[in-house]
Design a protein around this motif. Sequence first.
Motif, PDB file in Angstrom:
ATOM      1  N   GLN A   7       0.515   5.351  -6.141  1.00  0.00           N
ATOM      2  CA  GLN A   7       0.366   4.131  -6.934  1.00  0.00           C
ATOM      3  C   GLN A   7       1.689   3.763  -7.601  1.00  0.00           C
ATOM      4  N   ARG A   8       2.360   4.735  -8.161  1.00  0.00           N
ATOM      5  CA  ARG A   8       3.642   4.476  -8.825  1.00  0.00           C
ATOM      6  C   ARG A   8       4.693   4.015  -7.819  1.00  0.00           C
ATOM      7  N   ALA A  53      -0.053  -4.380  -5.637  1.00  0.00           N
ATOM      8  CA  ALA A  53       0.254  -2.998  -5.260  1.00  0.00           C
ATOM      9  C   ALA A  53      -0.964  -2.112  -5.448  1.00  0.00           C
ATOM     10  N   VAL A  54      -1.147  -1.191  -4.527  1.00  0.00           N
ATOM     11  CA  VAL A  54      -2.207  -0.198  -4.652  1.00  0.00           C
ATOM     12  C   VAL A  54      -1.729   1.091  -3.998  1.00  0.00           C
ATOM     13  N   VAL A 113       0.852  -1.188   0.000  1.00  0.00           N
ATOM     14  CA  VAL A 113       0.000   0.000   0.000  1.00  0.00           C
ATOM     15  C   VAL A 113       0.889   1.240   0.000  1.00  0.00           C
ATOM     16  N   GLY A 114       0.793   2.025  -1.070  1.00  0.00           N
ATOM     17  CA  GLY A 114       1.541   3.272  -1.143  1.00  0.00           C
ATOM     18  C   GLY A 114       0.719   4.416  -0.570  1.00  0.00           C
ATOM     19  N   ARG A 115       1.382   5.280   0.205  1.00  0.00           N
ATOM     20  CA  ARG A 115       0.685   6.410   0.825  1.00  0.00           C
ATOM     21  C   ARG A 115       1.591   7.637   0.783  1.00  0.00           C
ATOM     22  N   VAL A 116       0.977   8.814   0.861  1.00  0.00           N
ATOM     23  CA  VAL A 116       1.744  10.060   0.950  1.00  0.00           C
ATOM     24  C   VAL A 116       1.051  10.983   1.938  1.00  0.00           C
ATOM     25  N   GLU A 117       1.786  11.984   2.403  1.00  0.00           N
ATOM     26  CA  GLU A 117       1.197  12.943   3.315  1.00  0.00           C
ATOM     27  C   GLU A 117       0.272  13.894   2.543  1.00  0.00           C
ATOM     28  N   ALA A 118      -0.618  14.570   3.272  1.00  0.00           N
ATOM     29  CA  ALA A 118      -1.579  15.487   2.656  1.00  0.00           C
ATOM     30  C   ALA A 118      -0.897  16.812   2.350  1.00  0.00           C
TER      31      ALA A 118
END
Length: 222
Positions: free
Chosen positions: A144-145, A167-168, A127-132
């Motif tokens: 996603q990349r 992957a998501v 699970v890919g995540r990033v900060e807001a």
Amino acid sequence: MAGFALSRRFLPLMMGLLVIAVSPACAQEGPTAETLIAELSKFEAPSDLEVPALRQQAAERVKAKADPVALKRPLISPQLNKLPHVNVDIQFNPDTPVIRPQSYPTLGRIADALTNPALMSFTFLIVGRVEANGRRDNNLMLSQRRAEAIRDALVNTFKISSKRVFAVGLGEEQLQDANNPKAAVNQQAQIVTLHEVAQVAAKPPEAGRAAKSSRSAGKAGK
């Protein structure tokens, strides 16, 4: 000139010593393979979570601009946190899916865990995540990349079966620290135990030969 030549002769040695001295300090820490195995093996019940549906749900929420305030935004999938999972800090070049070299030891430990006998019967979701920070749609695409980059590294570099790793990217829709949407901890990837694959028992060679012999004997009798 002699002094300059001498310096050039010893320059490679000096650079090598410098790398040795700096590398331990720059080495990225992360969960051990043992910790990963212990956490990811806590699988109790089958999951009905479907990766394409999860990806579509995140995309639709971002497109609709629902829940605009990150601080009040609910998790896109609370179920992810109920499955066995581990958060890992994989470093990327800014605004790109390029994994930094110092993160490869962490990826190696993940690969060691996934190939341990205790986890060989499971499939996993990256699970890919990033900060807001910035546009939600860009963050969703970047996450996603990055999730796919982690999966590709595990499959191509560490030879994990592509059938076992998915992957998501959920962008900023699955914040780890919702009280601090811009915190760096929200960039951590998540490794989730997704499904247990049914083990198909191999047919004993003796049984196969016995059946073949029986068929041969029947034909001979005719």
